[in-house]
Design an enzyme around this catalytic site. Structure first.
Site, mmCIF file in Angstrom:
data_model
loop_
_atom_site.group_PDB
_atom_site.id
_atom_site.type_symbol
_atom_site.label_atom_id
_atom_site.label_comp_id
_atom_site.label_asym_id
_atom_site.label_seq_id
_atom_site.Cartn_x
_atom_site.Cartn_y
_atom_site.Cartn_z
ATOM 1 N N ARG A 1 21.528 77.217 15.811
ATOM 2 C CA ARG A 1 20.496 77.146 16.850
ATOM 3 C C ARG A 1 20.079 75.685 17.017
ATOM 4 N NH1 ARG A 1 15.158 77.311 15.766
ATOM 5 N NH2 ARG A 1 15.302 78.626 13.909
ATOM 6 N N HIS B 1 13.301 78.288 17.772
ATOM 7 C CA HIS B 1 13.479 79.736 17.790
ATOM 8 C C HIS B 1 12.993 80.310 19.116
ATOM 9 C CE1 HIS B 1 13.734 83.819 16.285
ATOM 10 N NE2 HIS B 1 12.489 84.010 16.679
ATOM 11 N N TYR C 1 10.518 72.443 9.614
ATOM 12 C CA TYR C 1 11.222 73.117 8.517
ATOM 13 C C TYR C 1 12.696 72.756 8.383
ATOM 14 C CZ TYR C 1 12.355 76.313 12.418
ATOM 15 O OH TYR C 1 12.760 76.834 13.619
#
Length: 401
Positions: free
Chosen positions: A295, A299, A308
């Site tokens: 990705r 998200h 993160y």
């Protein structure tokens, strides 16, 4: 004191899982290597550098793919990415409430989507904009979901593409039930049989719905391809903190085959998906495909991935871009001229302009639609609720809000 969070190795046999609160340097390196390489079981037919990898097992499934076919796959991915980027920008400008990016996952979606036959059925989650494109769903038909005006404006049966599912993993149960129905009705057994494909992410494999779908599909030999897009991050949790094994190996425990494919390789994804769907179509399902991809964006537009994950990881995956490897292959080995790429770029610009115009001028649905378009049939209770609400709404200025 040991943490309950275990950092595990991506492949079995490498060594014991660590129980420290933080991974060791060696474990970080092992995890990053697995993330970037996918392991020796990875099916790949087109390298990140655009070179064709001969494979006697999988080449027959794409032997009919011509240079023109590959150009069409390239076009699919470019247009899908442009729709994604335009919708992402529209959300940032307040035209959409949220958007779910697919940036970096175009090959996984286009390759598997183009492997489907007209009679097959697809069950998406909420990120399968590329699969929607291959099933004839217009990009404008997706926007109402993310603007909050409808649940999707296409006909799921006509397009053979179910409405988006927001609840994580729930579509797997729906797909399992549908595929069991195909089996019960005798729609499998030959080349003209039906198959179902169900899309979900690596994070969804931690949901009970997914495992229940595995159980039911396996014991009833349902013609169902479980297509897991492992994009390495379940929102903010990496895959290695969700499973001790590579995800495709989980299929063993349910008694059906699993396979890992380079999800950034549209040709390999097409080949593996064709094989898996054909297995199901002939009554040999189910099958689990783990499309090993990444990705490249958040998200959703409510997420901040910089909190993160490391920028170095993102930069490494940019070198594996699914669109660029096809472009390089077309130029080097299929004599594709710049005129073709310019035409695709012009088409993508036009598509983006149409999407923006449609989004900015979307009409607000009438208040009565929530009563007429949710249930297949009305009822006295629903009718009474509708009448009461419309009478209440009529008391405001304009009579509709």
């Amino acid at each position: 004191m040991s943490s309950p969070e275990q950092w595990t190795h991506p492949e079995p046999g490498v060594g014991p899982a660590a129980t420290a609160a933080k991974p060791t340097a060696e474990q970080v390196i092992a995890g990053l290597r697995a993330t970037s390489e996918g392991g020796p079981e990875l099916v790949q037919l087109l390298t990140p550098e655009g070179e064709r990898v001969p494979n006697s097992q999988w080449d027959p499934y794409v032997s009919d793919v011509t240079a023109e076919d590959l150009r069409n796959l390239y076009r699919d991915m470019v247009l899908t990415r442009r729709v994604d980027r335009e919708a992402n920008a529209l959300q940032r400008q307040g035209q959409l409430g949220i958007w779910v990016p697919l940036l970096g996952q175009e090959a996984a979606q286009i390759g598997s989507g183009r492997a489907l036959k007209p009679q097959d059925m697809a069950f998406p989650s909420y990120r399968e904009h590329g699969v929607a494109w291959t099933r004839g769903v217009k990009p404008t038909e997706l926007l109402g979901i993310f603007r909050g005006t409808d649940h999707g404006s296409w006909d799921p049966l006509a397009n053979r593409f179910h409405l988006y599912t927001i609840v994580i993993g729930n579509q797997v149960l729906n797909a399992a039930g549908y595929a069991m129905g195909q089996r019960f009705e005798g729609k499998v057994g030959d080349d003209d049989g039906e198959a179902t494909i169900c899309y979900f992410g690596d994070g969804a494999t931690s949901q009970g719905d997914v495992h229940e779908g595995f159980v039911w599909a396996s014991v009833y030999d349902a013609p169902l391809v479980f297509f897991c897009q492992n994009n390495q991050w379940a929102i903010s949790e990496p895959t290695e903190r969700q499973s001790r094994l590579p995800l495709y190996q989980r299929a063993r425990g349910y008694g059906f085959p699993g396979i890992r494919v380079d999800g950034n390789d549209v040709l390999a994804t097409l080949a593996v998906s064709r094989w898996a769907l054909d297995e199901c179509r002939h009554g040999n399902g189910p099958v689990l495909i783990e499309a090993f991809t990444y990705r490249m964006d958040a998200h959703t537009t409510t997420d901040d991935p910089t909190r993160y994950r490391l920028s170095d990881e993102l930069e490494a995956w940019k070198l594996k871009d699914p669109i660029e490897r096809v472009r390089v292959h077309l130029v080097r080995h299929m004599d594709t001229e710049n005129e073709f790429f310019d035409q695709v770029q012009d088409e993508s610009d036009q598509l983006a302009a149409e999407l923006r115009e449609f989004c900015q001028n979307m009409p607000e649905p009438p208040p009565g639609r929530m009563f007429s378009e949710v249930y297949a049939e009305g009822s006295p209770v629903l009718d009474a609720q509708r009448d009461a609400y419309l009478e209440y709404a009529a008391g405001f200025d304009g009579g509709e809000h």
